[in-house]
Design a protein around this motif. Sequence first.
Motif, short mmCIF file in Angstrom:
data_model
loop_
_atom_site.label_atom_id
_atom_site.label_comp_id
_atom_site.label_asym_id
_atom_site.label_seq_id
_atom_site.Cartn_x
_atom_site.Cartn_y
_atom_site.Cartn_z
N TRP A 156 0.83 -1.20 0.00
CA TRP A 156 0.00 0.00 0.00
C TRP A 156 0.87 1.25 0.00
CZ3 TRP A 156 -1.34 3.57 4.10
CH2 TRP A 156 -2.46 4.35 3.83
N ILE A 157 1.89 1.28 0.84
CA ILE A 157 2.79 2.44 0.92
C ILE A 157 3.54 2.62 -0.39
CG2 ILE A 157 4.90 3.30 2.02
CD1 ILE A 157 3.81 2.01 4.66
N SER A 158 4.04 1.53 -0.97
CA SER A 158 4.76 1.62 -2.25
C SER A 158 3.87 2.18 -3.35
CB SER A 158 5.28 0.23 -2.65
OG SER A 158 6.26 -0.20 -1.75
N LYS A 159 2.63 1.70 -3.39
CA LYS A 159 1.70 2.19 -4.41
C LYS A 159 1.42 3.67 -4.20
CE LYS A 159 -2.67 1.22 -6.65
NZ LYS A 159 -3.81 0.30 -6.75
N GLN B 257 3.35 5.88 -2.82
CA GLN B 257 4.55 6.64 -3.21
C GLN B 257 4.61 6.78 -4.73
OE1 GLN B 257 7.52 4.26 -1.18
NE2 GLN B 257 7.85 5.88 0.34
N ARG B 258 4.31 5.70 -5.46
CA ARG B 258 4.31 5.76 -6.92
C ARG B 258 3.28 6.77 -7.44
NH1 ARG B 258 4.52 0.19 -6.34
NH2 ARG B 258 2.33 -0.04 -6.93
N LEU B 259 2.17 6.90 -6.69
CA LEU B 259 1.12 7.83 -7.10
C LEU B 259 1.38 9.26 -6.63
CD1 LEU B 259 -1.98 5.54 -6.41
CD2 LEU B 259 -1.01 6.17 -8.65
N GLY B 260 2.46 9.46 -5.87
CA GLY B 260 2.86 10.80 -5.47
C GLY B 260 2.31 11.29 -4.14
N PHE B 261 1.74 10.41 -3.34
CA PHE B 261 1.23 10.82 -2.03
C PHE B 261 2.39 10.98 -1.06
CE2 PHE B 261 -2.53 8.90 -3.89
CZ PHE B 261 -3.53 9.79 -3.53
N SER B 262 2.28 11.99 -0.19
CA SER B 262 3.32 12.22 0.83
C SER B 262 3.03 11.36 2.06
CB SER B 262 3.33 13.69 1.23
OG SER B 262 2.16 13.99 1.99
#
Length: 129
Positions: A99-102, A104-109
């Motif tokens: 979930w965290i990796s996804k 990050q890929r989507l640009g969430f901080s």
Amino acid sequence: MQLLINTSSMTPIYEQIADQIKQLIKSGDLKENDPLPSVRALAKDYKISALTVKKAYDVLDDEGFIHTVHGKGSYVAAISLNVVLEEQQKVLEDELEEWISKAQRLGFSKTDLVTMFHLLMEEKYDKSK
């Protein structure tokens, strides 16, 4: 013991076997000292390599779910609640890492994620009251 083997899955067959046996143990369908099918018998029943079954049994043995007596077979080990809880925590941690990796890929901080997590937790726990 019935297992579902999906040969088209991205999950290796040995992991599918190990995961399903773990679930049978955790659910109580397999109990302490219950014998598991022999490596050869399981391989023959599911038309898979004996090495694949052996690898699954090795994983289960390493994680403390079964114990193997050479020449006699493999049996369900006495597992503690701590082993079950650790296994469940590992599954949850793996899912959170994905979930965290996804995110990050989507640009969430990190702040976005923490806020989202808190909102979802509040929503989930408010519904359960």
